[in-house]
Write an enzyme that holds these catalytic residues in place. Structure first.
Site, short mmCIF file in Angstrom:
data_model
loop_
_atom_site.label_atom_id
_atom_site.label_comp_id
_atom_site.label_asym_id
_atom_site.label_seq_id
_atom_site.Cartn_x
_atom_site.Cartn_y
_atom_site.Cartn_z
N SER B 154 51.91 43.29 48.43
CA SER B 154 51.54 41.88 48.32
C SER B 154 52.62 40.99 48.96
O SER B 154 53.00 41.22 50.10
CB SER B 154 51.30 41.54 46.84
OG SER B 154 50.75 40.27 46.69
N ASP B 318 40.25 44.99 47.41
CA ASP B 318 41.22 43.90 47.33
C ASP B 318 40.71 42.73 48.16
O ASP B 318 40.69 42.77 49.38
CB ASP B 318 42.57 44.40 47.88
CG ASP B 318 43.68 43.35 47.77
OD1 ASP B 318 43.38 42.19 47.43
OD2 ASP B 318 44.85 43.71 48.03
N HIS B 351 43.24 43.75 44.02
CA HIS B 351 44.62 43.62 44.48
C HIS B 351 45.59 44.41 43.59
O HIS B 351 46.58 44.95 44.07
CB HIS B 351 45.00 42.14 44.50
CG HIS B 351 46.31 41.86 45.15
ND1 HIS B 351 46.63 42.34 46.41
CD2 HIS B 351 47.40 41.16 44.74
CE1 HIS B 351 47.86 41.93 46.73
NE2 HIS B 351 48.34 41.22 45.74
#
Lengths: 209, 374
Positions: B154, B318, B351
């Site tokens: 991320s 995601d 995610h």
């Protein structure tokens, strides 16, 4: 889970041992050139080319177990679905783009060949010749062919676009593709007499006209 | 009892830096400190160091526990430890709390040495580039001249990418996971809602709530609840909570659905331990990161300087950092003929999948890390 992935990898290794086309492909790839292998399986061909010709480049593979096998043997591998095209690759960015025994399993057959020609200065396409006499005999007996090069039953085959050498020659003509070289082999023997009848595996080196 | 393959009991250290750090904004931090942890042993030629870059709410406590009685281990403990995918028998792993954080490194809640009160709103806006610069300082503080690898998911993946741009000779491998080369408008929008929740909380006091002995709990709580919605996929949420009720429908607005209960729990927990000013800065760092911007939005040009070998990983479900965004990074790496492999992991968790111990995902990381020479 892990053991089934392992089995897949082992099966692929076993199958690649019988792949007759590696040596011919190697003859069509220049030393140190940049190669893209579409549907690269466990990366055997790229490994073969790397060790003999010091090629660089990438494989493209969709299957998780094959992808992991590539990573483990040091092959750069991009996980993507060829049916979506090669949008991640620039025009004419590879010396050679290879589609080895995968054409017959593609849905977007025309699109992938055009994409290969866009990305590669030359392309290599190989496929099992549906016109091979053993296939023809099985058809005349009233059955879909099942053989070493077409090892599936009609109901579970991934092959959706099988063709003959004549068909593919015509395809190239209709799509303005130059055939630089064509080799046809059966059991590692090159076939020059009536290749569409006696040839099991068709191999083409192509470029845009 | 300590879990098998756990790194065991760990402790945090602090590194103090007295030379000024010029930030991307132009502001200067005359001095700063970073809190960090290390796992494993630095080898003789110092070639086995791996830095873990944390995401929005992460910190330096990546693996292990501070005491046997700790309820939870570090935030990426499933990845790091002896014989784990990031094997501490082989690697020397460094986790740190980024600048602007709230877990011990210099940040809005730490004391400004000039004023002797918390920085609050006066703590500058820090960027991904600033973080990487400060991480490079930490590296030289530890006497390490090159990283075997930088790993991040991320926002952490953005830092990993930035490492290869800012310090191409210092990074041999970059593992960029569930990341993106910049945020989409939708992502910036989520961040803005989160910030508005915090800044419109009456307890925010323009960022100087420390002086009022209060915290903008409500705002931070809502920001975190919003975040949690976006970290999960619709399918994962459906599977985990569905329309399940805690009891029966009560025709009111208390917690009735399990989903609400989960969000409120996560929001409350977070609001009790995280600093709102840090949250604002972390989301801003996300918004601002865009290495292609100075190159006419040409990411390939931005990555021309990179020399590292890359592993890029995305997850099918995601939608905050979608596979398409990772493919943009991959394309830029391919354009530069860099060594790269890219995996698109089939995962249902959205995610959050990058923190889950999915067998195939971990096999990918294990295989890649095993091949790194130290």
């Amino acid at each position: 889970m892990l053991s089934s992935a392992q089995n897949n990898v082992n099966n692929t290794n076993l199958m690649t041992k019988y792949r007759q086309d590696f040596a011919i492909i190697a003859g069509w790839v220049s030393f140190g050139s940049k190669v893209l292998d579409l549907g690269c399986g466990d990366g055997s061909l790229l490994q073969f080319l790397r060790s003999g010709l010091e090629t660089k480049g990438y494989g493209v593979e969709k299957d998780d177990a094959n992808w992991l096998a590539c990573l483990q043997n040091g092959t750069n591998v991009i996980q993507m679905d060829l049916e979506a095209g090669l949008s991640g690759f620039e025009d004419q960015s590879f010396d050679t783009v290879i589609l080895s025994q995968t054409l017959q399993a593609m849905h977007n057959t025309e699109a992938i060949v055009q994409e290969m020609l866009r990305v590669g200065r030359e392309i290599i396409v190989t496929f099992p010749n549906f016109g091979y006499w053993r296939n023809r005999i099985q058809i005349t007996r009233g059955n879909m062919p099942v053989s070493k090069s077409l090892p599936y039953e009609w109901f579970n085959t991934p092959n959706v676009h099988l063709c003959t050498i004549h068909d593919f020659d015509q395809f190239c003509k209709n799509h303005n593709i130059s055939i630089l070289e064509r080799k046809v082999i059966t059991d590692a023997q090159e076939i020059s007499f009536m290749p569409n009848l006696f040839g099991n595996l068709a191999m083409y080196r192509l470029k845009s006209q | 009892m300590t879990e098998i393959n756990s790194i065991g009991i760990v402790k945090a250290n602090t590194a103090y830096f007295d030379s000024p750090l010029t930030l991307k904004s132009g502001e200067v931090l005359p001095q700063f400190h970073l809190v960090y942890e290390t796992y494993g042993t630095l080898n003789a030629d110092k070639s086995n160091a791996v830095i873990i870059c944390h995401a929005l709410s992460g910190n330096h406590h990546v693996a292990g526990k501070y005491a046997e009685t700790d309820k939870n281990a570090g935030w990426w403990d499933n990845l790091i430890g002896p014989n784990k995918p990031l094997d501490t028998n082989k690697f020397f792993v460094i986790g740190l709390n980024n600048l602007g954080g709230c877990h011990g490194s210099s940040g809005p809640s730490s004391i400004n040495p000039e004023t002797k009160v918390p920085f609050g709103a006066r703590f500058p806006i820090v960027t991904v580039e600033d973080w990487v610069d400060s991480q490079a300082r930490l590296l030289s503080y530890l006497g390490i001249s090159q990283l075997a690898a930088v790993v991040g998911g991320s926002l952490g993946g953005m830092q990993a990418l930035q490492w290869t741009i800012a310090y191409p000779d210092l990074v041999r491998h970059a593992l960029v996971i569930a990341s993106a080369p910049n945020l989409t408008a939708q992502n910036i929008a989520f961040n803005e809602v989160a910030r508005q929740a915090i800044m419109t909380d009456p307890e925010f006091h323009a960022g100087d709530y420390y002086a009022y002995n209060t915290v903008p709990r409500r705002g931070l709580r809502i920001a975190r609840m919003l975040g949690h919605i976006t970290y999960l996929s619709d399918d994962a949420m459906g599977e985990k909570f569905g329309r399940k009720l805690k009891d029966t429908i009560k025709y009111g607005f208390d917690v009735e659905f399990e989903m609400e209960s989960y969000l409120r729990y996560q929001g409350d927990k977070f609001a009790g331990e995280f600093d709102a000013n840090t949250y604002l800065r972390m989301t801003r760092a996300l918004d601002y990161y865009d290495p292609a911007l100075e190159f006419d939005n040409d990411l390939s040009a931005a990555l021309k300087v990179a020399k590292a070998q890359f592993l890029v990983v995305s997850f099918t479900s995601d939608w905050r950092f979608s596979p398409a965004r990772s493919r943009e990074i991959v394309k830029a790496l391919l354009d530069n003929e860099l060594t790269v492999s890219y995996a698109e992991v089939t995962a249902a968790h959205g995610h959050d999948a990058f923190l889950m111990p999915d067998a195939h995902y971990h096999a990918i990381l294990r295989s890649y890390l095993q091949k790194i020479e130290v």
